[in-house]
Write a protein that holds these residues in place. Sequence first.
Motif, PDB file in Angstrom:
ATOM      1  N   SER A 240       1.203   4.610 -10.033  1.00 37.46           N
ATOM      2  CA  SER A 240       0.071   5.537 -10.002  1.00 37.46           C
ATOM      3  C   SER A 240       0.247   6.540 -11.127  1.00 37.46           C
ATOM      4  O   SER A 240       1.046   7.489 -11.008  1.00 37.46           O
ATOM      5  N   ALA A 241      -0.472   6.355 -12.220  1.00 41.45           N
ATOM      6  CA  ALA A 241      -0.280   7.185 -13.414  1.00 41.45           C
ATOM      7  C   ALA A 241      -0.484   8.666 -13.130  1.00 41.45           C
ATOM      8  O   ALA A 241       0.147   9.524 -13.749  1.00 41.45           O
ATOM      9  N   ASP A 242      -1.361   8.988 -12.177  1.00 42.59           N
ATOM     10  CA  ASP A 242      -1.667  10.377 -11.850  1.00 42.59           C
ATOM     11  C   ASP A 242      -0.725  10.933 -10.785  1.00 42.59           C
ATOM     12  O   ASP A 242      -0.825  12.103 -10.414  1.00 42.59           O
ATOM     13  N   GLY A 243       0.165  10.093 -10.271  1.00 44.63           N
ATOM     14  CA  GLY A 243       1.107  10.541  -9.261  1.00 44.63           C
ATOM     15  C   GLY A 243       0.455  10.912  -7.948  1.00 44.63           C
ATOM     16  O   GLY A 243       0.913  11.826  -7.251  1.00 44.63           O
ATOM     17  N   ARG A 244      -0.604  10.197  -7.588  1.00 45.86           N
ATOM     18  CA  ARG A 244      -1.309  10.489  -6.336  1.00 45.86           C
ATOM     19  C   ARG A 244      -1.446   9.222  -5.511  1.00 45.86           C
ATOM     20  O   ARG A 244      -1.573   8.123  -6.051  1.00 45.86           O
ATOM     21  N   ILE A 245      -1.419   9.426  -4.187  1.00 45.28           N
ATOM     22  CA  ILE A 245      -1.691   8.298  -3.296  1.00 45.28           C
ATOM     23  C   ILE A 245      -3.198   8.271  -3.028  1.00 45.28           C
ATOM     24  O   ILE A 245      -3.875   9.296  -3.196  1.00 45.28           O
ATOM     25  N   PRO A 246      -3.724   7.108  -2.649  1.00 42.83           N
ATOM     26  CA  PRO A 246      -3.043   5.826  -2.473  1.00 42.83           C
ATOM     27  C   PRO A 246      -2.956   5.045  -3.774  1.00 42.83           C
ATOM     28  O   PRO A 246      -3.657   5.330  -4.744  1.00 42.83           O
ATOM     29  N   ALA A 247      -2.095   4.034  -3.735  1.00 44.79           N
ATOM     30  CA  ALA A 247      -2.004   3.063  -4.813  1.00 44.79           C
ATOM     31  C   ALA A 247      -1.607   1.740  -4.181  1.00 44.79           C
ATOM     32  O   ALA A 247      -1.075   1.714  -3.070  1.00 44.79           O
ATOM     33  N   ILE A 248      -1.879   0.654  -4.880  1.00 49.28           N
ATOM     34  CA  ILE A 248      -1.485  -0.660  -4.358  1.00 49.28           C
ATOM     35  C   ILE A 248      -0.803  -1.471  -5.443  1.00 49.28           C
ATOM     36  O   ILE A 248      -0.992  -1.237  -6.645  1.00 49.28           O
ATOM     37  N   VAL A 249      -0.009  -2.415  -4.987  1.00 46.18           N
ATOM     38  CA  VAL A 249       0.451  -3.516  -5.828  1.00 46.18           C
ATOM     39  C   VAL A 249       0.037  -4.792  -5.128  1.00 46.18           C
ATOM     40  O   VAL A 249       0.413  -5.027  -3.973  1.00 46.18           O
ATOM     41  N   ASP A 250      -0.775  -5.596  -5.809  1.00 45.80           N
ATOM     42  CA  ASP A 250      -1.189  -6.900  -5.282  1.00 45.80           C
ATOM     43  C   ASP A 250      -0.283  -7.942  -5.914  1.00 45.80           C
ATOM     44  O   ASP A 250      -0.436  -8.303  -7.088  1.00 45.80           O
ATOM     45  N   HIS A 251       0.681  -8.403  -5.141  1.00 49.05           N
ATOM     46  CA  HIS A 251       1.685  -9.312  -5.677  1.00 49.05           C
ATOM     47  C   HIS A 251       1.122 -10.699  -5.955  1.00 49.05           C
ATOM     48  O   HIS A 251       1.722 -11.455  -6.726  1.00 49.05           O
TER      49      HIS A 251
ATOM     50  N   LEU B 142       0.855  -1.186   0.000  1.00 49.82           N
ATOM     51  CA  LEU B 142       0.000   0.000   0.000  1.00 49.82           C
ATOM     52  C   LEU B 142       0.889   1.234   0.000  1.00 49.82           C
ATOM     53  O   LEU B 142       1.589   1.523   0.977  1.00 49.82           O
ATOM     54  N   TYR B 143       0.896   1.932  -1.119  1.00 51.86           N
ATOM     55  CA  TYR B 143       1.634   3.185  -1.260  1.00 51.86           C
ATOM     56  C   TYR B 143       0.750   4.298  -0.724  1.00 51.86           C
ATOM     57  O   TYR B 143      -0.355   4.533  -1.235  1.00 51.86           O
ATOM     58  N   TYR B 144       1.263   5.051   0.249  1.00 55.63           N
ATOM     59  CA  TYR B 144       0.354   5.670   1.200  1.00 55.63           C
ATOM     60  C   TYR B 144       0.989   6.872   1.868  1.00 55.63           C
ATOM     61  O   TYR B 144       2.210   6.940   2.060  1.00 55.63           O
ATOM     62  N   TRP B 145       0.166   7.848   2.191  1.00 56.55           N
ATOM     63  CA  TRP B 145       0.501   8.912   3.141  1.00 56.55           C
ATOM     64  C   TRP B 145      -0.799   9.224   3.876  1.00 56.55           C
ATOM     65  O   TRP B 145      -1.882   9.156   3.268  1.00 56.55           O
ATOM     66  N   PRO B 146      -0.755   9.516   5.188  1.00 52.08           N
ATOM     67  CA  PRO B 146      -2.013   9.613   5.949  1.00 52.08           C
ATOM     68  C   PRO B 146      -2.769  10.931   5.774  1.00 52.08           C
ATOM     69  O   PRO B 146      -3.017  11.661   6.712  1.00 52.08           O
ATOM     70  N   THR B 147      -3.121  11.199   4.531  1.00 56.69           N
ATOM     71  CA  THR B 147      -4.141  12.193   4.231  1.00 56.69           C
ATOM     72  C   THR B 147      -5.494  11.499   4.352  1.00 56.69           C
ATOM     73  O   THR B 147      -5.567  10.286   4.598  1.00 56.69           O
ATOM     74  N   ALA B 148      -6.569  12.255   4.132  1.00 54.29           N
ATOM     75  CA  ALA B 148      -7.896  11.624   4.186  1.00 54.29           C
ATOM     76  C   ALA B 148      -8.003  10.497   3.167  1.00 54.29           C
ATOM     77  O   ALA B 148      -8.530   9.418   3.469  1.00 54.29           O
TER      78      ALA B 148
END
Length: 213
Positions: A47-58, A4-10
């Motif tokens: 994340s094509a839009d360069g925004r969080i969140p994004a995931i990689v499901d391995h 989970l590519y993430y930063w604790p914004t809303a």
Amino acid sequence: MIDLYYWPTANGLKLGILVEELGLEHRLVPVNIRAGEQHAPAFRAISADGRIPAIVDHTVGLSLFESGAILNYLAGQQQRLLPPAGSVAYLQVQQWLFWQVGQVAPYLSQLQVFREKAPEPIPFALELLQGQAARIYGVLEQALTGQPYIAGDYSIADIALFPWIQPARQGIDLAQYPAIAAWRERIKARPAVSTAYERARALAPTEQSLVVE
């Protein structure tokens, strides 16, 4: 395993809550948007839009961005917090999820920017956006009156909405919205929500979205 590519914004907190609620094996990969890490080519490849969140499901080799899409994917995969696809209950969850993405996030995020970051007050923008915030709170209050959660049962729609309802930041008197206040207390009391916020505070304790009045 989910990264989970993430930063604790809303928007990031939505997914932080969901992975805890689902008990998914996951790894939090911090993307410090305050330091511009979202613009790194490696992250833009996910994340094509360069925004969080994004995931990689391995497990399936899938990368996915946009919080609403990820909420639907993970909840649907686990068959939890989302009714069966095509059912009336599913469509009700979807309408509130799309409302959060299309109405709540744009207006409330802009309101926060103008209240907190504008070099000087811009009365027209503040009046317009404060009116939209009052509208949003009114819609949510009506929907929650007489039921515990936005679509009846606790779902990804509640998870999507909860981190965005920050009355102090948004100039809202929550005493005028008793159904929202009660709903927020129910969600705050959930162990998975507490864990998600604790992990977020350990990562970025000064993020304003982590203040839950």
